[in-house]
Write a protein that holds these residues in place. Structure first.
Motif, PDB file in Angstrom:
ATOM      1  N   ARG A  12     -12.730  47.174 -31.573  1.00 12.42           N
ATOM      2  CA  ARG A  12     -13.809  47.739 -30.774  1.00 12.42           C
ATOM      3  C   ARG A  12     -13.496  47.434 -29.321  1.00 12.42           C
ATOM      4  O   ARG A  12     -13.123  46.333 -28.973  1.00 12.42           O
ATOM      5  CB  ARG A  12     -15.137  47.113 -31.152  1.00 12.42           C
ATOM      6  N   GLY A  13     -13.670  48.427 -28.519  1.00 11.18           N
ATOM      7  CA  GLY A  13     -13.427  48.287 -27.093  1.00 11.18           C
ATOM      8  C   GLY A  13     -13.848  49.559 -26.401  1.00 11.18           C
ATOM      9  O   GLY A  13     -14.114  50.568 -27.053  1.00 11.18           O
ATOM     10  N   PRO A  14     -13.903  49.547 -25.104  1.00 11.92           N
ATOM     11  CA  PRO A  14     -14.313  50.748 -24.384  1.00 11.92           C
ATOM     12  C   PRO A  14     -13.270  51.856 -24.504  1.00 11.92           C
ATOM     13  O   PRO A  14     -12.099  51.605 -24.781  1.00 11.92           O
ATOM     14  CB  PRO A  14     -14.445  50.262 -22.939  1.00 11.92           C
ATOM     15  N   ALA A  15     -13.707  53.079 -24.283  1.00 13.31           N
ATOM     16  CA  ALA A  15     -12.791  54.221 -24.315  1.00 13.31           C
ATOM     17  C   ALA A  15     -11.681  53.987 -23.295  1.00 13.31           C
ATOM     18  O   ALA A  15     -11.936  53.562 -22.170  1.00 13.31           O
ATOM     19  CB  ALA A  15     -13.544  55.495 -23.987  1.00 13.31           C
ATOM     20  N   GLY A  16     -10.456  54.222 -23.695  1.00 10.90           N
ATOM     21  CA  GLY A  16      -9.317  54.066 -22.805  1.00 10.90           C
ATOM     22  C   GLY A  16      -8.705  52.676 -22.791  1.00 10.90           C
ATOM     23  O   GLY A  16      -7.676  52.455 -22.162  1.00 10.90           O
ATOM     24  N   ALA A  17      -9.319  51.724 -23.497  1.00 11.55           N
ATOM     25  CA  ALA A  17      -8.786  50.358 -23.526  1.00 11.55           C
ATOM     26  C   ALA A  17      -7.497  50.306 -24.336  1.00 11.55           C
ATOM     27  O   ALA A  17      -7.308  51.060 -25.281  1.00 11.55           O
ATOM     28  CB  ALA A  17      -9.808  49.393 -24.109  1.00 11.55           C
ATOM     29  N   VAL A  18      -6.593  49.410 -23.938  1.00  9.70           N
ATOM     30  CA  VAL A  18      -5.352  49.163 -24.671  1.00  9.70           C
ATOM     31  C   VAL A  18      -5.381  47.728 -25.169  1.00  9.70           C
ATOM     32  O   VAL A  18      -5.999  46.852 -24.569  1.00  9.70           O
ATOM     33  CB  VAL A  18      -4.111  49.451 -23.804  1.00  9.70           C
ATOM     34  N   PHE A  19      -4.707  47.497 -26.274  1.00  5.75           N
ATOM     35  CA  PHE A  19      -4.854  46.220 -26.966  1.00  5.75           C
ATOM     36  C   PHE A  19      -3.542  45.479 -27.170  1.00  5.75           C
ATOM     37  O   PHE A  19      -3.500  44.465 -27.847  1.00  5.75           O
ATOM     38  CB  PHE A  19      -5.536  46.459 -28.312  1.00  5.75           C
ATOM     39  N   ASP A  20      -2.451  45.976 -26.604  1.00  4.54           N
ATOM     40  CA  ASP A  20      -1.140  45.345 -26.805  1.00  4.54           C
ATOM     41  C   ASP A  20      -0.573  44.798 -25.500  1.00  4.54           C
ATOM     42  O   ASP A  20       0.624  44.747 -25.295  1.00  4.54           O
ATOM     43  CB  ASP A  20      -0.167  46.351 -27.424  1.00  4.54           C
ATOM     44  N   ARG A  21      -1.435  44.330 -24.603  1.00  6.23           N
ATOM     45  CA  ARG A  21      -0.990  43.843 -23.306  1.00  6.23           C
ATOM     46  C   ARG A  21      -1.057  42.322 -23.221  1.00  6.23           C
ATOM     47  O   ARG A  21      -2.003  41.701 -23.679  1.00  6.23           O
ATOM     48  CB  ARG A  21      -1.843  44.413 -22.172  1.00  6.23           C
ATOM     49  N   ALA A  22      -0.032  41.749 -22.647  1.00 12.50           N
ATOM     50  CA  ALA A  22      -0.023  40.328 -22.298  1.00 12.50           C
ATOM     51  C   ALA A  22      -0.444  40.232 -20.837  1.00 12.50           C
ATOM     52  O   ALA A  22      -0.170  41.129 -20.040  1.00 12.50           O
ATOM     53  CB  ALA A  22       1.362  39.736 -22.492  1.00 12.50           C
ATOM     54  N   VAL A  23      -1.123  39.142 -20.487  1.00 12.49           N
ATOM     55  CA  VAL A  23      -1.623  38.959 -19.127  1.00 12.49           C
ATOM     56  C   VAL A  23      -1.215  37.571 -18.652  1.00 12.49           C
ATOM     57  O   VAL A  23      -1.316  36.597 -19.399  1.00 12.49           O
ATOM     58  CB  VAL A  23      -3.162  39.109 -19.082  1.00 12.49           C
ATOM     59  N   ILE A  24      -0.764  37.479 -17.409  1.00 13.89           N
ATOM     60  CA  ILE A  24      -0.393  36.173 -16.864  1.00 13.89           C
ATOM     61  C   ILE A  24      -1.648  35.490 -16.336  1.00 13.89           C
ATOM     62  O   ILE A  24      -2.478  36.107 -15.679  1.00 13.89           O
ATOM     63  CB  ILE A  24       0.691  36.298 -15.777  1.00 13.89           C
ATOM     64  N   TRP A  25      -1.802  34.221 -16.713  1.00 18.57           N
ATOM     65  CA  TRP A  25      -2.958  33.426 -16.276  1.00 18.57           C
ATOM     66  C   TRP A  25      -2.480  32.003 -16.069  1.00 18.57           C
ATOM     67  O   TRP A  25      -1.848  31.425 -16.937  1.00 18.57           O
ATOM     68  CB  TRP A  25      -4.064  33.477 -17.332  1.00 18.57           C
ATOM     69  N   ASP A  26      -2.775  31.445 -14.917  1.00 17.13           N
ATOM     70  CA  ASP A  26      -2.317  30.098 -14.567  1.00 17.13           C
ATOM     71  C   ASP A  26      -0.812  29.941 -14.746  1.00 17.13           C
ATOM     72  O   ASP A  26      -0.324  28.916 -15.225  1.00 17.13           O
ATOM     73  CB  ASP A  26      -3.048  29.030 -15.395  1.00 17.13           C
ATOM     74  N   GLY A  27      -0.060  30.983 -14.400  1.00 18.15           N
ATOM     75  CA  GLY A  27       1.395  30.917 -14.450  1.00 18.15           C
ATOM     76  C   GLY A  27       1.999  31.101 -15.826  1.00 18.15           C
ATOM     77  O   GLY A  27       3.207  30.982 -15.988  1.00 18.15           O
TER      78      GLY A  27
END
Length: 127
Positions: A32-47
């Motif tokens: 479940r997610g908003p229209a247009g959302a993608v679910f296979d992304r990694a995100v950098i946080w605190d390096g």
């Protein structure tokens, strides 16, 4: 890090929590997610690159992205008192496993190839 893909590229998160009673085998369920959302992304946080939280890959005590949604109308600025823009236009909205959200530049979001392969396999299995 690998280059981010084009914003809005289709993707699906898969969660192996549903069990098919006839085979007693876990089967994928779509997220479940908003229209247009993608679910296979990694995100950098605190390096550190945080892998997407899908298909049983949740790490205890580590916040991971649930979905990412590209917004063309968002402008990001350098933190602090600076008026310096980080990009000309656009940013990723990131929903985290702790149910908070944040915005990230396109340089801070990339495709997680392992997640993309598992998603493709799960979608093919459902067909």
């Amino acid at each position: 890090p690998t280059e981010p893909t084009e914003p809005g590229e289709p993707s699906h998160e898969v969660d192996f929590t549903a069990t098919d009673v006839s085979t007693k085998r876990k089967r994928p369920t779509l997220p479940r997610g908003p229209a247009g959302a993608v679910f296979d992304r990694a995100v950098i946080w605190d390096g550190t690159w945080r892998a997407p939280a899908l298909m049983g890959r949740r790490e205890k005590g580590i916040h991971q992205p649930l979905w990412c949604l590209w917004h063309e109308d968002v402008e990001l600025f350098e933190a602090g008192d600076s008026d310096e823009k980080l990009e000309d236009r656009g940013a990723w909205e990131v929903q985290w496993t702790d149910r908070t959200s944040s915005y990230a530049s396109s340089d801070d979001v990339r495709v997680d190839e392992a997640a993309r392969a598992r998603v493709a396999e799960a979608i093919a299995e459902r067909a």
